[in-house]
Scaffold this motif. Structure first.
Motif, mmCIF file in Angstrom:
data_model
loop_
_atom_site.group_PDB
_atom_site.id
_atom_site.type_symbol
_atom_site.label_atom_id
_atom_site.label_comp_id
_atom_site.label_asym_id
_atom_site.label_seq_id
_atom_site.Cartn_x
_atom_site.Cartn_y
_atom_site.Cartn_z
ATOM 1 N N LEU A 245 25.757 54.736 38.012
ATOM 2 C CA LEU A 245 25.407 54.306 39.120
ATOM 3 C C LEU A 245 24.791 52.706 38.742
ATOM 4 C CD1 LEU A 245 24.655 56.794 42.376
ATOM 5 C CD2 LEU A 245 26.849 55.297 41.620
ATOM 6 N N ASP A 246 23.437 52.731 37.492
ATOM 7 C CA ASP A 246 22.882 51.703 36.834
ATOM 8 C C ASP A 246 24.179 51.056 36.349
ATOM 9 O OD1 ASP A 246 19.998 52.918 37.353
ATOM 10 O OD2 ASP A 246 19.706 53.905 35.542
ATOM 11 N N LEU A 247 24.798 51.407 36.791
ATOM 12 C CA LEU A 247 25.802 49.984 35.689
ATOM 13 C C LEU A 247 27.075 49.188 36.956
ATOM 14 C CD1 LEU A 247 27.295 52.082 32.503
ATOM 15 C CD2 LEU A 247 25.900 49.884 33.219
ATOM 16 N N VAL A 248 27.466 50.400 37.827
ATOM 17 C CA VAL A 248 27.786 49.454 38.830
ATOM 18 C C VAL A 248 27.552 48.000 39.490
ATOM 19 C CG1 VAL A 248 28.545 49.820 42.016
ATOM 20 C CG2 VAL A 248 27.757 51.745 40.146
ATOM 21 N N GLY A 249 28.126 47.290 39.807
ATOM 22 C CA GLY A 249 27.871 46.059 40.191
ATOM 23 C C GLY A 249 28.108 45.090 38.923
ATOM 24 N N LEU A 250 27.299 45.493 37.241
ATOM 25 C CA LEU A 250 27.277 44.880 36.509
ATOM 26 C C LEU A 250 29.121 44.700 35.606
ATOM 27 C CD1 LEU A 250 23.641 46.104 35.220
ATOM 28 C CD2 LEU A 250 24.428 43.649 36.134
ATOM 29 N N TYR A 251 29.438 46.220 35.584
ATOM 30 C CA TYR A 251 31.084 46.494 35.478
ATOM 31 C C TYR A 251 31.750 47.024 35.693
ATOM 32 C CZ TYR A 251 28.603 45.011 30.804
ATOM 33 O OH TYR A 251 27.993 44.678 30.001
ATOM 34 N N PHE A 252 30.514 48.185 37.205
ATOM 35 C CA PHE A 252 31.635 49.017 37.667
ATOM 36 C C PHE A 252 32.206 48.530 39.202
ATOM 37 C CE2 PHE A 252 31.101 52.293 33.866
ATOM 38 C CZ PHE A 252 32.175 51.292 33.749
ATOM 39 N N ARG A 253 32.645 49.592 39.647
ATOM 40 C CA ARG A 253 33.132 49.272 41.331
ATOM 41 C C ARG A 253 32.134 50.164 42.023
ATOM 42 N NH1 ARG A 253 39.327 48.850 42.581
ATOM 43 N NH2 ARG A 253 39.577 46.246 42.696
ATOM 44 N N PRO A 254 31.357 49.823 43.412
ATOM 45 C CA PRO A 254 30.571 51.158 43.855
ATOM 46 C C PRO A 254 31.495 51.738 44.431
ATOM 47 C CG PRO A 254 31.151 49.321 45.317
ATOM 48 C CD PRO A 254 31.486 48.827 43.736
ATOM 49 N N PRO A 255 31.304 53.424 44.647
ATOM 50 C CA PRO A 255 31.792 54.535 44.511
ATOM 51 C C PRO A 255 32.139 54.631 45.759
ATOM 52 C CG PRO A 255 29.123 54.775 44.614
ATOM 53 C CD PRO A 255 29.939 53.357 44.234
ATOM 54 N N VAL A 256 33.596 53.527 46.401
ATOM 55 C CA VAL A 256 34.312 53.229 47.801
ATOM 56 C C VAL A 256 35.844 53.432 47.722
ATOM 57 C CG1 VAL A 256 32.477 51.915 48.821
ATOM 58 C CG2 VAL A 256 34.350 50.951 47.747
ATOM 59 N N ASP A 257 36.384 54.161 48.108
ATOM 60 C CA ASP A 257 37.494 54.461 48.247
ATOM 61 C C ASP A 257 38.644 53.257 47.815
ATOM 62 O OD1 ASP A 257 40.097 55.365 48.766
ATOM 63 O OD2 ASP A 257 40.130 56.461 49.904
ATOM 64 N N SER A 362 35.674 37.141 28.875
ATOM 65 C CA SER A 362 34.895 36.785 28.210
ATOM 66 C C SER A 362 33.489 38.164 28.386
ATOM 67 C CB SER A 362 34.348 35.474 27.437
ATOM 68 O OG SER A 362 34.110 35.257 29.614
ATOM 69 N N GLU A 363 33.469 38.619 29.681
ATOM 70 C CA GLU A 363 32.563 39.351 29.954
ATOM 71 C C GLU A 363 32.750 40.991 30.032
ATOM 72 O OE1 GLU A 363 29.798 37.711 33.027
ATOM 73 O OE2 GLU A 363 31.960 38.388 34.233
ATOM 74 N N ILE A 364 33.663 41.271 29.861
ATOM 75 C CA ILE A 364 34.363 42.711 29.672
ATOM 76 C C ILE A 364 34.346 42.897 28.052
ATOM 77 C CG2 ILE A 364 36.558 42.172 30.399
ATOM 78 C CD1 ILE A 364 34.021 45.763 30.540
ATOM 79 N N LEU A 365 35.567 42.255 27.258
ATOM 80 C CA LEU A 365 36.522 42.469 26.391
ATOM 81 C C LEU A 365 35.800 41.420 25.407
ATOM 82 C CD1 LEU A 365 39.755 42.166 27.909
ATOM 83 C CD2 LEU A 365 38.962 43.914 25.741
ATOM 84 N N GLY A 366 35.417 42.192 24.237
ATOM 85 C CA GLY A 366 35.355 40.958 22.643
ATOM 86 C C GLY A 366 35.321 42.409 21.504
ATOM 87 N N SER A 367 34.740 41.458 20.608
ATOM 88 C CA SER A 367 34.940 42.828 18.874
ATOM 89 C C SER A 367 33.190 43.424 19.005
ATOM 90 C CB SER A 367 35.575 42.236 17.916
ATOM 91 O OG SER A 367 34.590 40.995 17.766
ATOM 92 N N ALA A 368 32.351 41.759 19.483
ATOM 93 C CA ALA A 368 30.766 42.251 19.991
ATOM 94 C C ALA A 368 30.416 43.281 20.672
ATOM 95 C CB ALA A 368 30.137 40.983 18.832
ATOM 96 N N VAL A 417 27.064 39.116 32.038
ATOM 97 C CA VAL A 417 26.891 40.071 31.078
ATOM 98 C C VAL A 417 28.384 40.089 29.662
ATOM 99 C CG1 VAL A 417 27.121 41.639 33.144
ATOM 100 C CG2 VAL A 417 29.308 41.257 32.212
ATOM 101 N N GLN A 418 27.729 41.246 29.126
ATOM 102 C CA GLN A 418 28.033 40.505 28.036
ATOM 103 C C GLN A 418 28.908 42.033 27.946
ATOM 104 O OE1 GLN A 418 27.176 37.979 26.009
ATOM 105 N NE2 GLN A 418 26.416 37.486 27.792
ATOM 106 N N PRO A 419 29.989 41.259 26.651
ATOM 107 C CA PRO A 419 31.017 42.396 26.617
ATOM 108 C C PRO A 419 30.821 43.978 25.837
ATOM 109 C CG PRO A 419 31.994 40.411 25.276
ATOM 110 C CD PRO A 419 30.585 40.150 25.356
ATOM 111 N N ILE A 420 31.971 45.154 26.177
ATOM 112 C CA ILE A 420 31.249 46.471 26.007
ATOM 113 C C ILE A 420 32.627 46.728 25.031
ATOM 114 C CG2 ILE A 420 29.582 46.812 27.616
ATOM 115 C CD1 ILE A 420 31.042 48.116 29.522
ATOM 116 N N THR A 421 33.448 46.338 25.511
ATOM 117 C CA THR A 421 34.698 47.322 24.826
ATOM 118 C C THR A 421 35.947 46.446 24.246
ATOM 119 O OG1 THR A 421 36.739 48.667 25.378
ATOM 120 C CG2 THR A 421 35.700 47.262 27.517
#
Length: 528
Positions: A245-257, A362-368, A417-421
């Protein structure tokens, strides 16, 4: 069983599975769907048809449907996307005791009373219907104050002239050799079914979704999701609800249908141009995103409300009870005192792991990637930022700002935000089960092309100039077909249209033509 006339006995079994408290399928659209081999959307539609769930659509939509009006006509009249109507309108007719009857007549009947009696007779529940969990509301928003998590976009975001190279590969795991032979023979498949593209780094995942529709020949008529590889999700969250839940809004959708209407805000094709031209606008700069529940402050509010909901009251009590009595849950949580994601998913219809479609590549994908320490610092800053702006946002409630103004304010609150994967998963049409693995193979900056092959430089410059992705390679020369039954159904389809039965070939080709499939081989440069 066709889509218009449904078998009542089957529908009754589906509804009973959903409503019988104290069972593994109680209140869970996902569990009921798995039990009967149907999608969650179909489960919901059955429940709405029988009156076991209320449809959020206005009564006028149902009346127009009963009058014989088509979905597109209803959409034009009420301004509701066709995808939303398809999800939440009941079936038109039901086969009942050998006779086709109006579904509305059954809804008006005694079904709701019967299922209410069933529910009251059940033992104390081990599961709570997801519809009983209060959904956080959406509060009006205001302009932001500067915060340490928000910096000038020109300082943090890669220049818009940066281009990313992505490989999109269809998941063919488990396909038998016979299926591979069909794909090799009729689609020129070599190592797999894939497309390689160059895309602007400021392209959103939302825009990438529409590009995928074009790249693979689908028609945008089903649910979809982007997600992280499971092992990475576990690494980032340690399987804990609070960390997620700490990552919701940064990288993940909120827990809704996923079927929330807000997900379909941009599905507005009305035939004013060709479907391909409509798609092209969606994946060409400027990229926009208006879905309100993905904006940071809205998503974080929903996450915090959800956190309180599962910690307090009846749900919290039931979770504690399950920890003491359920062997499966005991195995999940071990000695941990934290609420675990898998524990909650086994208890409700809680969906997690959906990546925000508003994020740019650029906010989700990258080598670093961000380290776990960096991620922890980001979450702490995000929490502080959220708390600092709650009062400011509350002041807009009575200010009378327009929806457009509020949406603009919300978008302005989104942190960079910065890439994480370097890898993302994409799923389309959960019934057919199409899955694509998206891998970042490199990034090209305008100032650093001296070591790049001239023919590739030309294509990179074209993407920079147009703001539109470009396909540079493919494996699998023919497009896929939507609603064909996944990759297995597609292989059967190819065998049929290349078989000896003239009637089957003709009928199958007519059907495929209606799904915009031409059968022509594609070249990379013409795909997008």
């Amino acid at each position: 069983m066709d889509t218009e006339t449904q078998d009542y006995d089957f529908m009754q079994k589906v509804a009973d599975a959903f409503l019988h408290l104290g069972t593994p399928t109680s209140g869970s659209l996902r569990a009921v769907g798995l039990k009967f081999g149907i999608t969650r959307t179909k489960v919901r539609k059955i429940l709405i048809t029988l009156g076991a769930l209320e449809s959020p659509l206005p009564d006028e939509a149902v009346k127009l449907q009963e009058s014989g009006m088509k979905l597109q006509e209803i959409s034009d009249r009420l301004g509701i996307p066709v995808s939303t109507l398809s999800t939440y309108l009941p079936y038109v007719s039901v086969m009942y005791n050998g006779e086709v009857r109006s579904a509305n007549a059954l809804r008006i009947g005694t079904f709701r009373e019967r299922i209410s009696n069933i529910a009251r007779m059940q033992p104390h529940p081990d599961a709570v219907p997801v519809e009983d969990i209060p959904r956080p509301g959406v509060s009006p928003r205001s302009k932001i104050a500067e915060a340490n998590i928000i910096k000038e976009r020109t300082m943090l975001k890669e220049n818009a002239s940066t281009v990313m190279r992505l490989n999109l590969e269809l998941n063919l795991e488990g396909l038998p050799e016979k299926g591979w032979e069909v794909l090799r023979k009729y689609c020129d498949v070599n190592k797999g079914y894939s497309r390689e593209i160059l895309a602007p780094s400021d392209m959103t995942l939302h825009g990438l979704h529409y590009a995928i529709m074009q790249l693979f020949g689908w028609l945008n008529g089903h649910l979809r999701r982007f997600s992280l590889p499971e092992e990475l999700l576990n690494e980032l969250t340690q399987g804990r609800l609070d960390d997620y839940l700490d990552l919701v809004g940064l990288y993940f959708r909120p827990p809704v249908d996923l079927e929330d209407d807000d997900c379909f805000w941009d599905d507005n094709y009305e035939g004013e141009s060709s479907f391909k031209a409509w798609l092209r606008k969606k994946y060409t700069r400027p990229f926009r995103f208006h879905g309100r529940h993905e904006q940071f402050m809205t998503a974080r509010k929903e996450a915090e409300d959800f956190r309180k909901t599962v910690r307090k009251g009846r749900i919290g009590e039931l979770l504690e009870e399950r920890r003491r009595t359920n062997d499966y849950v005991k195995k999940i949580v071990g000695e941990s005192k934290d609420l675990m994601l898998e524990e909650l998913r086994s208890f409700t219809d809680f969906t997690y792991g959906d990546v925000l479609e508003r994020l740019e590549l650029s906010e989700i994908l990258g080598s670093a990637r961000l380290t776990r320490k960096d991620l922890g610092n980001l979450c702490r800053k995000a929490n502080d930022y959220y708390e600092q702006n709650l009062k400011t946002l509350a002041n807009i409630k009575h200010a009378g700002a327009s929806k457009e103004a509020i949406d603009g304010m919300l978008a302005g609150l989104n942190p960079i935000v910065q890439p994480i994967t370097d890898t993302l998963n994409y799923e389309f049409d959960f019934g057919d089960g199409w899955e694509i693995r998206i891998t970042c193979c490199g990034t090209y900056a305008e100032s650093d092309l001296k070591d790049v092959a001239p023919e590739l430089v030309e294509k990179i410059n074209a993407v920079m100039a147009t703001g539109r992705p470009l396909c540079i390679a493919l494996d699998g020369s023919r497009q896929l077909v939507q609603d064909v039954g996944g990759i297995y159904g597609y292989c059967d389809f190819l065998c049929t249209i290349n078989g000896d039965d003239a009637r089957e070939k003709r009928e199958m080709k007519e059907w495929a033509s209606g799904m915009s499939w031409t059968g022509r081989k594609s070249s990379p440069e013409k795909l997008l």
